[in-house]
Every structure is written in structure tokens, then in C-alpha cells.
Design a protein around this motif. Structure first.
Motif, PDB file in Angstrom:
ATOM      1  N   PHE A  61       0.829  -1.213   0.000  1.00 47.92           N
ATOM      2  CA  PHE A  61       0.000   0.000   0.000  1.00 47.92           C
ATOM      3  C   PHE A  61       0.860   1.257   0.000  1.00 47.92           C
ATOM      4  O   PHE A  61       0.593   2.207  -0.750  1.00 47.92           O
ATOM      5  CB  PHE A  61      -0.914  -0.014   1.226  1.00 47.92           C
ATOM      6  N   LEU A  62       1.913   1.274   0.814  1.00 52.79           N
ATOM      7  CA  LEU A  62       2.792   2.444   0.844  1.00 52.79           C
ATOM      8  C   LEU A  62       3.531   2.610  -0.478  1.00 52.79           C
ATOM      9  O   LEU A  62       3.724   3.736  -0.946  1.00 52.79           O
ATOM     10  CB  LEU A  62       3.773   2.331   2.001  1.00 52.79           C
ATOM     11  N   ARG A  66       3.645   5.951  -3.393  1.00 52.02           N
ATOM     12  CA  ARG A  66       4.889   6.664  -3.681  1.00 52.02           C
ATOM     13  C   ARG A  66       5.111   6.743  -5.190  1.00 52.02           C
ATOM     14  O   ARG A  66       4.551   5.963  -5.966  1.00 52.02           O
ATOM     15  CB  ARG A  66       6.072   5.958  -3.018  1.00 52.02           C
ATOM     16  N   THR A  67       5.953   7.672  -5.579  1.00 48.05           N
ATOM     17  CA  THR A  67       6.279   7.801  -6.995  1.00 48.05           C
ATOM     18  C   THR A  67       7.232   6.685  -7.407  1.00 48.05           C
ATOM     19  O   THR A  67       7.872   6.036  -6.568  1.00 48.05           O
ATOM     20  CB  THR A  67       6.928   9.158  -7.268  1.00 48.05           C
ATOM     21  N   GLU A  68       7.329   6.476  -8.700  1.00 45.23           N
ATOM     22  CA  GLU A  68       8.220   5.425  -9.192  1.00 45.23           C
ATOM     23  C   GLU A  68       9.673   5.743  -8.873  1.00 45.23           C
ATOM     24  O   GLU A  68      10.466   4.831  -8.590  1.00 45.23           O
ATOM     25  CB  GLU A  68       8.019   5.263 -10.694  1.00 45.23           C
ATOM     26  N   TRP A  76      10.067   1.055   0.808  1.00 46.95           N
ATOM     27  CA  TRP A  76       8.767   1.627   1.160  1.00 46.95           C
ATOM     28  C   TRP A  76       8.717   2.130   2.592  1.00 46.95           C
ATOM     29  O   TRP A  76       7.920   3.012   2.923  1.00 46.95           O
ATOM     30  CB  TRP A  76       7.667   0.595   0.938  1.00 46.95           C
ATOM     31  N   TRP A  77       9.556   1.569   3.482  1.00 44.81           N
ATOM     32  CA  TRP A  77       9.527   1.984   4.873  1.00 44.81           C
ATOM     33  C   TRP A  77      10.013   3.421   5.071  1.00 44.81           C
ATOM     34  O   TRP A  77       9.772   4.007   6.116  1.00 44.81           O
ATOM     35  CB  TRP A  77      10.387   1.038   5.700  1.00 44.81           C
ATOM     36  N   GLN A  78      10.669   3.987   4.056  1.00 46.26           N
ATOM     37  CA  GLN A  78      11.087   5.379   4.168  1.00 46.26           C
ATOM     38  C   GLN A  78       9.888   6.316   4.240  1.00 46.26           C
ATOM     39  O   GLN A  78      10.002   7.440   4.730  1.00 46.26           O
ATOM     40  CB  GLN A  78      11.968   5.752   2.968  1.00 46.26           C
ATOM     41  N   ALA A  79       8.730   5.848   3.734  1.00 43.77           N
ATOM     42  CA  ALA A  79       7.530   6.687   3.786  1.00 43.77           C
ATOM     43  C   ALA A  79       7.044   6.901   5.212  1.00 43.77           C
ATOM     44  O   ALA A  79       6.303   7.866   5.477  1.00 43.77           O
ATOM     45  CB  ALA A  79       6.423   6.065   2.947  1.00 43.77           C
ATOM     46  N   LEU A  80       7.442   6.041   6.147  1.00 49.17           N
ATOM     47  CA  LEU A  80       7.019   6.219   7.532  1.00 49.17           C
ATOM     48  C   LEU A  80       7.643   7.447   8.167  1.00 49.17           C
ATOM     49  O   LEU A  80       7.049   8.062   9.064  1.00 49.17           O
ATOM     50  CB  LEU A  80       7.381   4.962   8.340  1.00 49.17           C
ATOM     51  N   GLN A  85       5.789  12.361   0.881  1.00 43.12           N
ATOM     52  CA  GLN A  85       5.960  11.790  -0.456  1.00 43.12           C
ATOM     53  C   GLN A  85       4.786  10.912  -0.886  1.00 43.12           C
ATOM     54  O   GLN A  85       4.774  10.389  -1.987  1.00 43.12           O
ATOM     55  CB  GLN A  85       7.247  10.967  -0.516  1.00 43.12           C
ATOM     56  N   LEU A  86       3.806  10.728  -0.001  1.00 34.37           N
ATOM     57  CA  LEU A  86       2.663   9.874  -0.318  1.00 34.37           C
ATOM     58  C   LEU A  86       1.576  10.687  -1.022  1.00 34.37           C
ATOM     59  O   LEU A  86       1.280  11.820  -0.635  1.00 34.37           O
ATOM     60  CB  LEU A  86       2.087   9.249   0.955  1.00 34.37           C
ATOM     61  N   SER A  87       0.985  10.088  -2.041  1.00 34.20           N
ATOM     62  CA  SER A  87      -0.121  10.721  -2.763  1.00 34.20           C
ATOM     63  C   SER A  87      -0.923   9.639  -3.477  1.00 34.20           C
ATOM     64  O   SER A  87      -0.469   8.489  -3.607  1.00 34.20           O
ATOM     65  CB  SER A  87       0.393  11.759  -3.772  1.00 34.20           C
ATOM     66  N   PHE A  88      -2.113  10.014  -3.938  1.00 37.94           N
ATOM     67  CA  PHE A  88      -2.981   9.090  -4.654  1.00 37.94           C
ATOM     68  C   PHE A  88      -2.908   9.288  -6.167  1.00 37.94           C
ATOM     69  O   PHE A  88      -3.831   8.908  -6.880  1.00 37.94           O
ATOM     70  CB  PHE A  88      -4.432   9.261  -4.179  1.00 37.94           C
ATOM     71  N   ASP A  89      -1.800   9.852  -6.637  1.00 42.50           N
ATOM     72  CA  ASP A  89      -1.658  10.083  -8.075  1.00 42.50           C
ATOM     73  C   ASP A  89      -1.615   8.771  -8.857  1.00 42.50           C
ATOM     74  O   ASP A  89      -2.138   8.690  -9.976  1.00 42.50           O
ATOM     75  CB  ASP A  89      -0.398  10.906  -8.354  1.00 42.50           C
TER      76      ASP A  89
END
Length: 308
Positions: A61-62, A66-68, A76-80, A85-89
Motif C-alpha cells: 500500500f505504501l 509513492r512515486t516510481e 517503502w519503509w522510508q515513507a514512515l 511523499q505519499l499521494s494518490f496520483d
């Protein structure tokens, strides 16, 4: 004299009656320390197991948010630590992809009719094999059970030739028919054994009250068999929703489900996380919703045979 009588009455009123417990005097039994420690250890272990089980889904999910470029440069754990950097784009772009959205609805059109057909046919057949007397009943049921050992790969080629002759190859009805046929042996076996555990006296009492077979089936057997039916529906839906082998062979580009569409995206664009991650999570979230929606019935169906 009056004082003595008043004192006796007061003593009788103050004395609790036999067989009754005065409110406020009940004290719950204390749990031994060893049991509390053991319960805490079990709960902690189950919590760890749950977190480990949910970690891949959370990571997916994370990654889908995130962008490519971010997924290519770090985990992905960097998003925590950097939630900005998280978005629904990615989901917006995914929903604008007509191929993916069509594949999603194809998956729904394959999974839902297959589940309904398997449950309805298996319930009728399970009741017939459990409580109706007809010639060859036991031998036919043994034949149905024998179909459980036939691998699905054996029937792919002959059924493909048959569907080609009937004009069903490469269509959603063909995929639904194949899944229904190969899901029925296990479904009939499961429901027949569950229906056979219903007390015979209940069915005889219903017949004595003038109930016909259809009324007994619809108003007595089906409500009692709801836990097993719900468990079967969950299993069947998950099997068909996550299937790729049958759909890869029997579905064309216009009728391919989501699993085949994602596999095609992977083959064309390689590790395109911007498309694969949200598509995979979209394919994952629907079975999770179905499972948690029917979780209570599923647990009842699993525990039904363990407690008499």
C-alpha cells in the motif's frame, strides 16, 4: 414485649434468605498470576504474528502511494519517516487506464456469478445427497468425491477444445462455466457432510407438519447451514478472484480479469511499480473486504464441526 418482637423482626430482615445472594457481596475470582502471564504472552505472540502477516500488505500500500522514482531509490519503509511523499496520483492514473478498469469489472463479472452458481448448485446437491433417497445416490456421491483428485491442469486442453466448438472460448461465460464445474466437487462434498449432521428428528417433525422438501430445504436446512455456506462462498470467491491460470487460457483481451491484466503490464513495461503496486493492492483489498465482512460466519463454519 414490643421491643423484643421488633428486634426479632429486624434480625429476620437482616438475615439473608437461603438460596439468595445479597447484592454487592459477589467478588470475581482472582486470576492466578501464571494464567495472566500466559495470556499476556499469547496475546503478544498473536499480535506479532498479525503484524508480520500485515507487513507485506502495508508495504504494498505504501509503495502504491509513492512515486516510481521514490520506489526505485529507497524502500517503502522510508515513507514512515517522510509521509509528504505519499499521494494518490498512482490510483488516479490507474483508474484512468481503461484496460485496468475493464479488467477489474471483468474480475467481478467472473467471480460473483461463479460463487453464486457454485453455492446454489452445491446446496441443492448437498441436500439431495444427504437426505433424499434415489437410486445410485451413494455411487454418484463417490463419483463426485473422486473428482476432487483430478488436477485442474488435466482438463484445460480438452475443455478448451470443447469450448471452442461451442463458441465459449475466449469469453466471460466460458471462464465462469469452467470455474463452476471445477468448484462443484469440493462444494458438494463440504455441504453434503454439513447437512448430514442436522438431526433427523428435525426433518421428520417438519414433514409431519406438512412441509414439502423445498420448504424444508429453504426454511430449515439453509438457515442451519448458513455458516458452512458462508465459508464456502468466501473460499470460492477468493479462489476465482485470485486465479490467473484458467483466465490466462480461456479469456481473451476483452474478457481478461485483473490478474491477467497486471501480468500483461509486467510483461510489457517490466518493473513498472507505478502501475503494478496500485493494481496489485486493488486486487488485494477486495478479497480482504469480503473476508472481514463475512468473518463471523466464516469462524462459525470452521468451528461448527469441533463442538457438539
Amino acid at each position: 414485649m414490643t421491643t423484643i418482637q421488633d428486634a426479632a423482626v429486624s434480625r429476620r430482615r437482616a438475615k439473608p434468605r437461603p438460596g439468595k445472594i445479597r447484592p454487592g457481596k459477589i467478588r470475581p475470582a482472582k486470576t492466578p498470576p501464571t494464567k495472566r502471564v500466559g495470556r499476556t504472552v499469547i496475546q503478544a505472540f498473536l499480535l506479532i504474528v498479525g503484524l508480520v502477516w500485515l507487513t507485506p500488505a502495508a508495504g504494498l500500500f505504501l509503495s502504491s502511494l509513492r512515486t516510481e522514482e521514490a520506489n526505485a531509490s529507497s524502500g517503502w519503509w522510508q515513507a514512515l519517516t517522510a509521509p509528504g511523499q505519499l499521494s494518490f496520483d498512482n490510483y488516479t492514473a490507474l483508474l484512468k487506464d481503461s484496460g485496468i478498469t475493464q479488467a477489474f469489472w471483468n474480475t467481478v463479472l467472473i467471480s460473483v456469478p461463479t460463487t453464486i452458481a457454485v453455492v446454489v448448485i452445491a446446496a441443492l446437491a448437498g441436500y439431495a445427497f444427504a437426505w433424499l433417497e434415489f437410486p445410485g445416490r451413494d455411487w454418484i456421491f463417490l463419483l463426485v468425491v473422486a473428482m476432487l483428485v483430478v488436477p485442474v491442469q488435466i482438463g484445460l486442453l480438452p475443455v478448451a477444445k470443447l469450448f471452442g466448438a461451442l463458441g465459449l472460448f475466449g469469453s466471460i461465460p466460458g471462464v465462469v462455466l469452467f470455474h463452476t464445474a471445477y468448484g462443484l466437487p469440493f462444494a458438494i462434498f463440504l455441504l453434503r457432510n454439513y447437512f448430514a449432521e442436522i438431526p433427523k428428528e428435525m426433518l421428520e417433525a417438519a414433514r409431519m407438519d406438512g412441509g414439502g422438501e423445498w420448504r424444508i430445504f429453504s426454511q430449515l436446512v439453509l438457515p442451519l447451514g448458513r455458516p458452512a455456506i458462508a465459508s464456502l462462498a468466501i473460499f470460492q470467491f477468493l479462489w476465482v478472484w485470485n486465479d490467473m491460470l484458467v483466465a490466462l487460457l480461456f479469456a481473451d483481451n476483452a474478457s481478461q480479469p485483473l490478474t491477467v491484466a497486471l501480468q500483461s503490464q509486467m510483461r510489457q513495461f517490466g518493473s513498472n511499480i507505478g502501475v503494478l503496486a496500485p493494481g496489485a493492492f486493488l486486487s488485494l483489498i477486495v478479497p480482504l473486504i469480503v473476508f472481514f465482512a463475512f468473518q463471523r460466519h466464516f469462524v462459525q463454519g470452521v468451528m461448527a464441526g469441533s463442538v457438539k
